[in-house]
Design an enzyme around this catalytic site. Sequence first.
Site, PDB file in Angstrom:
ATOM      1  N   CYS A   6      -5.360   5.040  -3.577  1.00 28.72           N
ATOM      2  CA  CYS A   6      -5.689   3.673  -3.149  1.00 28.72           C
ATOM      3  C   CYS A   6      -6.962   3.113  -3.778  1.00 28.72           C
ATOM      4  O   CYS A   6      -6.918   2.112  -4.480  1.00 28.72           O
ATOM      5  CB  CYS A   6      -5.841   3.591  -1.635  1.00 28.72           C
ATOM      6  SG  CYS A   6      -4.378   4.104  -0.732  1.00 28.72           S
ATOM      7  N   ASP A  11       0.843  -1.194   0.000  1.00 32.16           N
ATOM      8  CA  ASP A  11       0.000   0.000   0.000  1.00 32.16           C
ATOM      9  C   ASP A  11       0.885   1.253   0.000  1.00 32.16           C
ATOM     10  O   ASP A  11       1.617   1.480   0.963  1.00 32.16           O
ATOM     11  CB  ASP A  11      -0.875  -0.045   1.263  1.00 32.16           C
ATOM     12  CG  ASP A  11      -1.970   1.001   1.241  1.00 32.16           C
ATOM     13  OD1 ASP A  11      -1.966   1.853   0.337  1.00 32.16           O
ATOM     14  OD2 ASP A  11      -2.827   0.969   2.134  1.00 32.16           O
ATOM     15  N   ASP A  12       0.841   2.045  -1.055  1.00 31.50           N
ATOM     16  CA  ASP A  12       1.642   3.282  -1.148  1.00 31.50           C
ATOM     17  C   ASP A  12       3.132   3.020  -1.343  1.00 31.50           C
ATOM     18  O   ASP A  12       3.956   3.872  -0.997  1.00 31.50           O
ATOM     19  CB  ASP A  12       1.524   4.146   0.126  1.00 31.50           C
ATOM     20  CG  ASP A  12       0.268   4.998   0.193  1.00 31.50           C
ATOM     21  OD1 ASP A  12      -0.524   4.983  -0.758  1.00 31.50           O
ATOM     22  OD2 ASP A  12       0.096   5.683   1.217  1.00 31.50           O
ATOM     23  N   ASP A  21      -0.350  -0.384  -4.927  1.00 31.13           N
ATOM     24  CA  ASP A  21      -1.515   0.299  -5.514  1.00 31.13           C
ATOM     25  C   ASP A  21      -1.180   1.679  -6.077  1.00 31.13           C
ATOM     26  O   ASP A  21      -1.884   2.205  -6.927  1.00 31.13           O
ATOM     27  CB  ASP A  21      -2.679   0.380  -4.506  1.00 31.13           C
ATOM     28  CG  ASP A  21      -2.293   1.070  -3.215  1.00 31.13           C
ATOM     29  OD1 ASP A  21      -1.121   1.462  -3.039  1.00 31.13           O
ATOM     30  OD2 ASP A  21      -3.183   1.223  -2.348  1.00 31.13           O
ATOM     31  N   ASN A  22      -0.121   2.291  -5.572  1.00 39.39           N
ATOM     32  CA  ASN A  22       0.350   3.565  -6.128  1.00 39.39           C
ATOM     33  C   ASN A  22       1.716   3.867  -5.540  1.00 39.39           C
ATOM     34  O   ASN A  22       2.137   3.218  -4.587  1.00 39.39           O
ATOM     35  CB  ASN A  22      -0.627   4.733  -5.838  1.00 39.39           C
ATOM     36  CG  ASN A  22      -1.076   4.834  -4.402  1.00 39.39           C
ATOM     37  OD1 ASN A  22      -2.231   4.531  -4.050  1.00 39.39           O
ATOM     38  ND2 ASN A  22      -0.174   5.237  -3.523  1.00 39.39           N
TER      39      ASN A  22
END
Length: 541
Positions: free
Chosen positions: A80, A44-45, A315-316
């Site tokens: 997200c 995540d991130d 996700d990014n």
Amino acid sequence: MAPAGRRLPTPLSGLLFLFLSACVTVSGGAAANRKPNILLVLADDLDVAMGGMTPLAKTKKLIGDAGITFTNAFVASPLCCPSRASILTGRYPHNHHVINNTLEGNCSSTAWQKSQEPLTFPALLHNQAGYQTFFAGKYLNQYGDAKAGGLGHVPLGWTQWIGLERNSKYYNYTLSVNGKPQSHGADYSKDYLTDVLANVSLEFLKDKSSYQPFFMMVSTPAPHSPWTPAPQYQNTYNNTKAPRDPNFNVHGKDKHWLIRQAKTPMSNSSVQFLDNAFRNRWRTLLSVDDLVERLVRDLEARKELDNTYIFFTSDNGYHTGQFSLPLDKRQLYEFDIRVPLMVRGPNIKPNQTSPLPVANVDLGPTMLDIAGYDVNKTQMDGMSFLPVLEGRANTSSWRTDVLVEYEGEGHNVSDPSCPVLGPGVSECFPDCVCEDSFNNTYACVRTVAPSANLQYCEFDDKEVFVEVYNVTADPYQLANIAKTIDQEVLERMNHRLMMLQSCSGPSCRTPGVYDSRYRFDPRQMFGSHRTRLSRLRHVLK
Ligand SMILES: *[C@@H]1O[C@H](CO)[C@@H](O)[C@H](O)[C@H]1NC(C)=O
Ligand SMILES: *[C@@H]1O[C@H](CO)[C@@H](O)[C@H](O)[C@H]1NC(C)=O
Ligand SMILES: *[C@@H]1O[C@H](CO)[C@@H](O)[C@H](O)[C@H]1NC(C)=O
Ligand SMILES: *[C@@H]1O[C@H](CO)[C@@H](O)[C@H](O)[C@H]1NC(C)=O
Ligand SMILES: *[C@@H]1O[C@H](CO)[C@@H](O)[C@H](O)[C@H]1NC(C)=O
Ligand SMILES: *[C@@H]1O[C@H](CO)[C@@H](O)[C@H](O)[C@H]1NC(C)=O
Ligand SMILES: *[C@@H]1O[C@H](CO)[C@@H](O)[C@H](O)[C@H]1NC(C)=O
Ligand SMILES: *[C@@H]1O[C@H](CO)[C@@H](O)[C@H](O)[C@H]1NC(C)=O
Ligand SMILES: *[C@@H]1O[C@H](CO)[C@@H](O)[C@H](O)[C@H]1NC(C)=O
Ligand SMILES: *[C@@H]1O[C@H](CO)[C@@H](O)[C@H](O)[C@H]1NC(C)=O
Ligand SMILES: *[C@@H]1O[C@H](CO)[C@@H](O)[C@H](O)[C@H]1NC(C)=O
Ligand SMILES: *[C@@H]1O[C@H](CO)[C@@H](O)[C@H](O)[C@H]1NC(C)=O
């Protein structure tokens, strides 16, 4: 193909398949010919541009070195919820309609549950391709909201569901365990979420049916805020700082409004804050690295490793200090839209890298392809990169561009701690530097072709702002060349962007501007396309 229409409690479905597979085994040898398993680890991130893979040394060795690393992997949206929706559905945001992180923006809304969840690739793997499916970790940011079924809602297509309520946390959170809430406190040995995810994943591998292939999605909270490291890692990277790259703490004078409002140089307290966040992000990743190692070793011990594809991605991306934005994602630049992507598995040679452009909308099609499911039967926008993994793709006819879409988030009232900026902005922390606004709404074409490594973006704001970067000449995106680039290139890119923004399925995979098969036909421009082109000409005059 094993039938798998209904979701059943695992022991029962195990028995059922034991029963059903008995006849299959006699006739065909089910275990030997079983479809490959798939494991997706989603961080995540996690950036790739600021060295985000550095703490993940074991992951690099066990997945990247054992398979292929993509050096041009992008997300369809650098936030997200829209990005995760793109991963799950294989669709661009304009087709899945998850536009921001709120319920109103369709993040885990009932509309999403009804219209999109049945079309996700895990639902197809489960309902159409005979896979047992396991989910553990962060799903979509509003998951568990009482207005959308609460934690009792188990998305379609999961044999086992262990979903985190709402956004990333490390302690003091609630999980939905197949629809039943399970609360956790703050005792490291029982509750640290990354470790809990590793443990429940290992339990799944122990208890799963051995007659069906499996798909596992393990979605870690790390390295998202609040960046809480495990106790054994809280003092590592003591002297690490965010990289002082050429775009660190500089004023993006030629960029869109939101970047121009950032204070340069940043205050010392902002710099301290972002350096501290940077260290803690890396510390939380050490637990992700342990999780990956434990899963790979367990698959190896169970003799499943050679029949399992393992994907690792995020996700990014993220930024800390670039263009004087203290920290967040949501921007069109490389640091936010680029992600790590590594894959190992059967028929993938070790130690490969691929520069071909791939996007998160391609993950679902690729996994369905692995499962032998005809991707043409879906409405996905992405394309399978299994031929690339297996070294049988024609690299000179691979697609040359991907679409990035983002709808800015804002608040209609002024932030009480930063009244001077007025309404319309959000994420104004620290130091009243806002990381988002309603008019941070844009779409980009990101081209990666042998003859061009280019980004073209248009904003939906009062200025109809345009940003263009030649990423080969300017990897840190310091110079916006919108006003100096060849007018014809600009018009072609504008045309391609409008085409992609309204694409669906196969039309999203048509040749891009830098593909020899591309044909620019101004007669195709009509209605709103023509209006946008003339606005563009006017603005750039
Ligand atoms: C939410 O999703 C539904 C179903 O796809 C769609 O009709 C609606 O327009 C979406 N809402 C927004 C704000 O995009
Ligand atoms: C968890 O909750 C407890 C009790 O409310 C609190 O004391 C503690 O600080 C919280 N810990 C974390 C890491 O959030
Ligand atoms: C995970 O499992 C290990 C080994 O059984 C155990 O030592 C550890 O406490 C568990 N961690 C969590 C957070 O449950
Ligand atoms: C790292 O910093 C912490 C807190 O400042 C300190 O307690 C610890 O001793 C340091 N560790 C190392 C290895 O320098
Ligand atoms: C901020 O930090 C820089 C470099 O460390 C230092 O030169 C400067 O004096 C500091 N400014 C303030 C206001 O403390
Ligand atoms: C991959 O390359 C590394 C570094 O060159 C090497 O140490 C390793 O043995 C290679 N791995 C495989 C599986 O070939
Ligand atoms: C899917 O469609 C593409 C393009 O039309 C075609 O090349 C491919 O063979 C099709 N795949 C299958 C499995 O039919
Ligand atoms: C690969 O694609 C190129 C460009 O479209 C084409 O000219 C070439 O014939 C293809 N090669 C093969 C082996 O299909
Ligand atoms: C999210 O999108 C919805 C639908 O357009 C909008 O109503 C809402 O204000 C947006 N939320 C934020 C925080 O921008
Ligand atoms: C907030 O402002 C946006 C942009 O001006 C507008 O589209 C939206 O409807 C407003 N939402 C509310 C709840 O007033
Ligand atoms: C963007 O929105 C902010 C806040 O509402 C406003 O002050 C600014 O003028 C807008 N800029 C553009 C280019 O639309
Ligand atoms: C981008 O930069 C490279 C290297 O400087 C140059 O060769 C190329 O022509 C440039 N491309 C465009 C579209 O300006």
